[in-house]
Design a protein around this motif. Structure first.
Motif, PDB file in Angstrom:
ATOM      1  N   ILE A 421       0.833  -1.207   0.000  1.00 45.33           N
ATOM      2  CA  ILE A 421       0.000   0.000   0.000  1.00 45.33           C
ATOM      3  C   ILE A 421       0.867   1.257   0.000  1.00 45.33           C
ATOM      4  O   ILE A 421       0.642   2.198  -0.776  1.00 45.33           O
ATOM      5  CB  ILE A 421      -0.942  -0.003   1.215  1.00 45.33           C
ATOM      6  CG1 ILE A 421      -2.034  -1.070   1.036  1.00 45.33           C
ATOM      7  CG2 ILE A 421      -1.566   1.369   1.443  1.00 45.33           C
ATOM      8  CD1 ILE A 421      -2.842  -1.348   2.288  1.00 45.33           C
ATOM      9  N   ARG A 422       1.872   1.269   0.840  1.00 43.89           N
ATOM     10  CA  ARG A 422       2.683   2.479   0.979  1.00 43.89           C
ATOM     11  C   ARG A 422       3.624   2.683  -0.207  1.00 43.89           C
ATOM     12  O   ARG A 422       3.887   3.822  -0.600  1.00 43.89           O
ATOM     13  CB  ARG A 422       3.437   2.445   2.304  1.00 43.89           C
ATOM     14  CG  ARG A 422       2.486   2.670   3.475  1.00 43.89           C
ATOM     15  CD  ARG A 422       3.175   2.704   4.811  1.00 43.89           C
ATOM     16  NE  ARG A 422       2.239   3.152   5.848  1.00 43.89           N
ATOM     17  CZ  ARG A 422       2.504   3.116   7.152  1.00 43.89           C
ATOM     18  NH1 ARG A 422       3.667   2.654   7.583  1.00 43.89           N
ATOM     19  NH2 ARG A 422       1.607   3.543   8.011  1.00 43.89           N
ATOM     20  N   THR A 430      -2.950  10.670  -0.922  1.00 45.05           N
ATOM     21  CA  THR A 430      -3.260  10.173   0.422  1.00 45.05           C
ATOM     22  C   THR A 430      -3.790   8.750   0.346  1.00 45.05           C
ATOM     23  O   THR A 430      -3.736   8.016   1.330  1.00 45.05           O
ATOM     24  CB  THR A 430      -4.316  11.060   1.100  1.00 45.05           C
ATOM     25  OG1 THR A 430      -5.492  11.123   0.261  1.00 45.05           O
ATOM     26  CG2 THR A 430      -3.775  12.468   1.325  1.00 45.05           C
ATOM     27  N   THR A 431      -4.265   8.377  -0.841  1.00 49.82           N
ATOM     28  CA  THR A 431      -4.794   7.034  -1.059  1.00 49.82           C
ATOM     29  C   THR A 431      -4.280   6.506  -2.385  1.00 49.82           C
ATOM     30  O   THR A 431      -4.508   7.121  -3.430  1.00 49.82           O
ATOM     31  CB  THR A 431      -6.339   7.048  -1.093  1.00 49.82           C
ATOM     32  OG1 THR A 431      -6.839   7.609   0.114  1.00 49.82           O
ATOM     33  CG2 THR A 431      -6.883   5.636  -1.258  1.00 49.82           C
ATOM     34  N   PRO A 432      -3.573   5.363  -2.391  1.00 53.58           N
ATOM     35  CA  PRO A 432      -3.071   4.836  -3.661  1.00 53.58           C
ATOM     36  C   PRO A 432      -4.189   4.251  -4.506  1.00 53.58           C
ATOM     37  O   PRO A 432      -5.220   3.827  -3.974  1.00 53.58           O
ATOM     38  CB  PRO A 432      -2.101   3.747  -3.212  1.00 53.58           C
ATOM     39  CG  PRO A 432      -2.670   3.269  -1.914  1.00 53.58           C
ATOM     40  CD  PRO A 432      -3.226   4.496  -1.254  1.00 53.58           C
ATOM     41  N   ARG A 433      -4.005   4.233  -5.807  1.00 52.18           N
ATOM     42  CA  ARG A 433      -4.955   3.528  -6.665  1.00 52.18           C
ATOM     43  C   ARG A 433      -4.857   2.037  -6.366  1.00 52.18           C
ATOM     44  O   ARG A 433      -3.765   1.498  -6.180  1.00 52.18           O
ATOM     45  CB  ARG A 433      -4.637   3.782  -8.142  1.00 52.18           C
ATOM     46  CG  ARG A 433      -4.838   5.213  -8.593  1.00 52.18           C
ATOM     47  CD  ARG A 433      -4.784   5.328 -10.119  1.00 52.18           C
ATOM     48  NE  ARG A 433      -3.737   4.492 -10.688  1.00 52.18           N
ATOM     49  CZ  ARG A 433      -3.935   3.635 -11.701  1.00 52.18           C
ATOM     50  NH1 ARG A 433      -5.137   3.497 -12.238  1.00 52.18           N
ATOM     51  NH2 ARG A 433      -2.934   2.928 -12.186  1.00 52.18           N
ATOM     52  N   ILE A 434      -6.002   1.379  -6.344  1.00 54.97           N
ATOM     53  CA  ILE A 434      -5.994  -0.033  -5.963  1.00 54.97           C
ATOM     54  C   ILE A 434      -5.222  -0.869  -6.966  1.00 54.97           C
ATOM     55  O   ILE A 434      -4.557  -1.847  -6.605  1.00 54.97           O
ATOM     56  CB  ILE A 434      -7.438  -0.544  -5.763  1.00 54.97           C
ATOM     57  CG1 ILE A 434      -7.425  -1.835  -4.959  1.00 54.97           C
ATOM     58  CG2 ILE A 434      -8.185  -0.681  -7.089  1.00 54.97           C
ATOM     59  CD1 ILE A 434      -8.738  -2.166  -4.313  1.00 54.97           C
ATOM     60  N   ALA A 435      -5.261  -0.493  -8.244  1.00 57.75           N
ATOM     61  CA  ALA A 435      -4.500  -1.221  -9.262  1.00 57.75           C
ATOM     62  C   ALA A 435      -3.001  -1.101  -9.019  1.00 57.75           C
ATOM     63  O   ALA A 435      -2.234  -2.031  -9.317  1.00 57.75           O
ATOM     64  CB  ALA A 435      -4.856  -0.709 -10.651  1.00 57.75           C
ATOM     65  N   VAL A 437      -1.584  -0.936  -6.075  1.00 60.46           N
ATOM     66  CA  VAL A 437      -1.245  -1.856  -4.988  1.00 60.46           C
ATOM     67  C   VAL A 437      -1.041  -3.255  -5.553  1.00 60.46           C
ATOM     68  O   VAL A 437      -0.077  -3.953  -5.195  1.00 60.46           O
ATOM     69  CB  VAL A 437      -2.343  -1.867  -3.904  1.00 60.46           C
ATOM     70  CG1 VAL A 437      -1.984  -2.863  -2.794  1.00 60.46           C
ATOM     71  CG2 VAL A 437      -2.538  -0.467  -3.316  1.00 60.46           C
ATOM     72  N   VAL A 438      -1.938  -3.691  -6.431  1.00 58.54           N
ATOM     73  CA  VAL A 438      -1.804  -5.003  -7.073  1.00 58.54           C
ATOM     74  C   VAL A 438      -0.456  -5.116  -7.782  1.00 58.54           C
ATOM     75  O   VAL A 438       0.240  -6.139  -7.682  1.00 58.54           O
ATOM     76  CB  VAL A 438      -2.961  -5.242  -8.071  1.00 58.54           C
ATOM     77  CG1 VAL A 438      -2.675  -6.463  -8.947  1.00 58.54           C
ATOM     78  CG2 VAL A 438      -4.276  -5.436  -7.325  1.00 58.54           C
ATOM     79  N   ASN A 439      -0.066  -4.065  -8.483  1.00 54.87           N
ATOM     80  CA  ASN A 439       1.182  -4.088  -9.244  1.00 54.87           C
ATOM     81  C   ASN A 439       2.411  -4.193  -8.345  1.00 54.87           C
ATOM     82  O   ASN A 439       3.485  -4.619  -8.799  1.00 54.87           O
ATOM     83  CB  ASN A 439       1.297  -2.834 -10.115  1.00 54.87           C
ATOM     84  CG  ASN A 439       0.276  -2.818 -11.238  1.00 54.87           C
ATOM     85  OD1 ASN A 439      -0.216  -3.859 -11.655  1.00 54.87           O
ATOM     86  ND2 ASN A 439      -0.049  -1.625 -11.728  1.00 54.87           N
ATOM     87  N   GLU A 440       2.277  -3.804  -7.089  1.00 58.02           N
ATOM     88  CA  GLU A 440       3.425  -3.830  -6.183  1.00 58.02           C
ATOM     89  C   GLU A 440       3.892  -5.239  -5.852  1.00 58.02           C
ATOM     90  O   GLU A 440       5.061  -5.447  -5.530  1.00 58.02           O
ATOM     91  CB  GLU A 440       3.101  -3.079  -4.882  1.00 58.02           C
ATOM     92  CG  GLU A 440       3.106  -1.574  -5.012  1.00 58.02           C
ATOM     93  CD  GLU A 440       4.463  -1.022  -5.396  1.00 58.02           C
ATOM     94  OE1 GLU A 440       5.497  -1.578  -4.951  1.00 58.02           O
ATOM     95  OE2 GLU A 440       4.496  -0.046  -6.159  1.00 58.02           O
ATOM     96  N   TRP A 441       2.983  -6.225  -5.904  1.00 64.44           N
ATOM     97  CA  TRP A 441       3.376  -7.571  -5.462  1.00 64.44           C
ATOM     98  C   TRP A 441       4.566  -8.095  -6.259  1.00 64.44           C
ATOM     99  O   TRP A 441       5.459  -8.745  -5.706  1.00 64.44           O
ATOM    100  CB  TRP A 441       2.208  -8.541  -5.582  1.00 64.44           C
ATOM    101  CG  TRP A 441       0.975  -8.231  -4.793  1.00 64.44           C
ATOM    102  CD1 TRP A 441      -0.298  -8.591  -5.112  1.00 64.44           C
ATOM    103  CD2 TRP A 441       0.860  -7.532  -3.540  1.00 64.44           C
ATOM    104  NE1 TRP A 441      -1.197  -8.151  -4.156  1.00 64.44           N
ATOM    105  CE2 TRP A 441      -0.507  -7.500  -3.181  1.00 64.44           C
ATOM    106  CE3 TRP A 441       1.775  -6.923  -2.688  1.00 64.44           C
ATOM    107  CZ2 TRP A 441      -0.972  -6.890  -2.010  1.00 64.44           C
ATOM    108  CZ3 TRP A 441       1.317  -6.303  -1.528  1.00 64.44           C
ATOM    109  CH2 TRP A 441      -0.030  -6.293  -1.206  1.00 64.44           C
ATOM    110  N   SER A 442       4.591  -7.825  -7.552  1.00 66.83           N
ATOM    111  CA  SER A 442       5.687  -8.341  -8.382  1.00 66.83           C
ATOM    112  C   SER A 442       7.001  -7.612  -8.128  1.00 66.83           C
ATOM    113  O   SER A 442       8.060  -8.027  -8.616  1.00 66.83           O
ATOM    114  CB  SER A 442       5.330  -8.242  -9.865  1.00 66.83           C
ATOM    115  OG  SER A 442       5.150  -6.879 -10.257  1.00 66.83           O
TER     116      SER A 442
END
Length: 502
Positions: A421-422, A430-435, A437-442
């Protein structure tokens, strides 16, 4: 007793008093049962489905689902949530069967609850000023997860609006209901971090397919755990035999498949059993077969859940060939037996060793001096939080037990969710786009790996942990467990860069 607890669910309203009386009786016998609450006692965001005896849904209050052991931690979460400034936080949901009534499930969920909260508190009280803050809510799909469609849709609806849901964590068991729930959540773009799910069928990257887009996992798959076990045990197929649950569930099926690869070339066919009233009798017959094998056959790979495992151990403790030593090797369900009062601990003094691949263990990094893949310093961060958890401002969170590894792995899963998230929050957001966050996993690898209390979490392109530390743990005759050694799916710890190979 488990059958009794299951039959108590779904009663009509006039039986609530009877259930309360039964709960008192069971408590006196050392059991805990969550007493169902009438519909008007459910909390905001939580309802009682028609014909049900439990409240399901997403709670953002101090509601503990009528389960007393959860109360202290839920109050601590509520206190932390109310401290947050409006507009300065995003929401993470802990997805668990909060109204499951059997003791194992209550303990399991309590430990996941405590671990997730401690990671929330740590994130919100860091000294680096990282944002956004994290609000934690509790998502209950019911005792057996049957209400997952209602809860999944509720969570999807929380992405937009004031809740700003940005991740779901938990998902402790590899069950069909949990698989269906995660599939719906991720196909609607909701990032999910699985804490203790281990089934290979519940992992992305199988045959190159990402069935659960946006799913990240903290625990190794059953295949990875089996590979780690093989590298540690050094056993040969010619001296081993496989015992497995038929037809089983996602956990047991994939564990069976992983163990079948290890026992390829064994002179003996795998021995199946079916979970049910006749299971102990089947185990007595399997034990007779084992006693009839040559003395060189000394290793049993067990692909099953913890109740049949306990029954199998108890039967082995009464076998006819007590002069022969057997070692039972199994998956992380073995951790449940550390507190199982029905386990015959004397069986473990009768030429029988039982070892399992744990999700985490409190002694792992204190005793194993491995230089990469994790460290005692990383584990000590959680120890420090636990030392403050008996009183405010961190606690109290109630009694803590680390033996089953659930608190540790849930803490790491929440830390991974927070990191994603961060990292996805950039500039003046103040709020990341949810997409995002998904992209961060890789990207959670290398310098962006999470240095967890259970070991380094370095995700591959499919969101699976690469070469994750696997503690090998042994049940002890005195009760509880003994850490043996850290094993690795790749046969050795990852390099300090912790980058999955091509």
């Amino acid at each position: 007793m488990r059958d009794l607890l299951e039959r108590l669910w779904n009663p009509p309203f006039h039986r609530y008093l009877t259930l309360a009386a039964v709960a008192v009786l069971l408590a006196g016998l050392g059991y805990w049962i969550a007493v169902p609450t009438p519909a008007h006692k459910c909390a905001p965001g939580v309802t009682r489905p028609k014909g049900a005896a439990e409240c399901v849904g997403v709670s953002a209050t101090a509601y503990d689902f009528g389960v007393t052991p959860f109360a202290a931690t839920v109050r601590a979460i509520n206190r932390e949530n109310h401290r947050l400034k409006p507009g300065g936080y995003v929401t993470v949901a802990l997805f668990e069967p909060f109204t499951a009534g059997d003791q194992d499930s209550v303990d399991d969920t309590l430990h996941e609850l405590q671990g997730a909260y401690l990671a929330q508190y740590q994130a919100n009280h860091n000294t680096t000023g990282e944002t956004p803050d994290i609000r934690l809510v509790l998502a209950n799909t019911g005792a057996d997860g049957r209400y997952w469609p209602q809860v999944a849709d509720q969570l999807i609806g929380m992405v937009k609006g004031p809740d700003r849901l940005r991740a779901v964590t938990g998902i402790g068991l590899s069950t069909d209901n949990n698989e269906a729930a995660v599939k719906r959540l991720t196909q609607h773009g909701v990032p999910v971090v699985g804490s203790s799910i281990t089934a290979d069928s519940f992992a992305n990257g199988q045959n190159g397919q990402d069935t659960f887009p946006g799913l990240a996992r903290v625990a190794p798959t059953n295949s990875d755990s089996a590979r780690a076990l093989a590298s540690f045990a050094g056993f040969s197929a010619s001296s081993s035999i496989l015992v497995y649950d038929k037809p089983g569930d996602p956990y047991t099926q994939t564990l069976q498949q992983a163990f079948a690869k290890l026992t390829a070339g064994s002179p003996y066919q795998p021995q199946p059993y079916t979970t049910g009233p006749g299971t102990p009798n089947t185990f007595r017959q399997i034990t007779s077969i084992l006693c009839g094998t040559p003395r060189t056959t000394n290793t049993i790979l067990f692909a099953g859940r913890h109740v049949p495992l306990r029954q199998f151990i108890n039967v082995l403790g009464q076998r006819g060939c007590m002069d022969r030593h057997f070692t039972v090797l199994t998956g992380d369900e073995g951790s449940y037996l550390t507190t199982d009062t029905q386990l015959d601990h004397k069986a473990l003094t009768r030429n029988l060793t039982v070892r399992y691949t744990a999700l985490a263990h409190p002694d792992a990094w204190k005793q194993d001096k491995t230089k990469t893949g994790g460290s005692a310093a990383d584990a000590a961060v959680l120890d420090g939080l636990l030392g403050q958890s008996t009183k405010q401002p961190v606690g109290p969170i109630g009694p803590v037990d680390l033996q089953d590894g659930q608190l540790i792995i849930a803490y790491d899963a929440m830390r991974l969710a927070v990191a994603g998230i961060r990292e996805a929050t950039s500039g003046d957001q103040t709020t990341p786009r949810i997409a995002d966050v998904v992209n961060e996993w890789s990207l959670m690898k290398g310098t962006q790996k999470v240095q967890g209390a259970s070991g380094w979490i370095c995700l591959d392109a499919h969101g699976n942990p690469y070469d994750k530390a696997v503690p090998i743990v042994e049940l002890t005759p005195q009760g509880g467990s003994r850490f043996v050694k850290i094993a690795w799916p790749e046969g050795k710890p990852p390099s300090k860069e912790c980058l999955p190979p091509a």
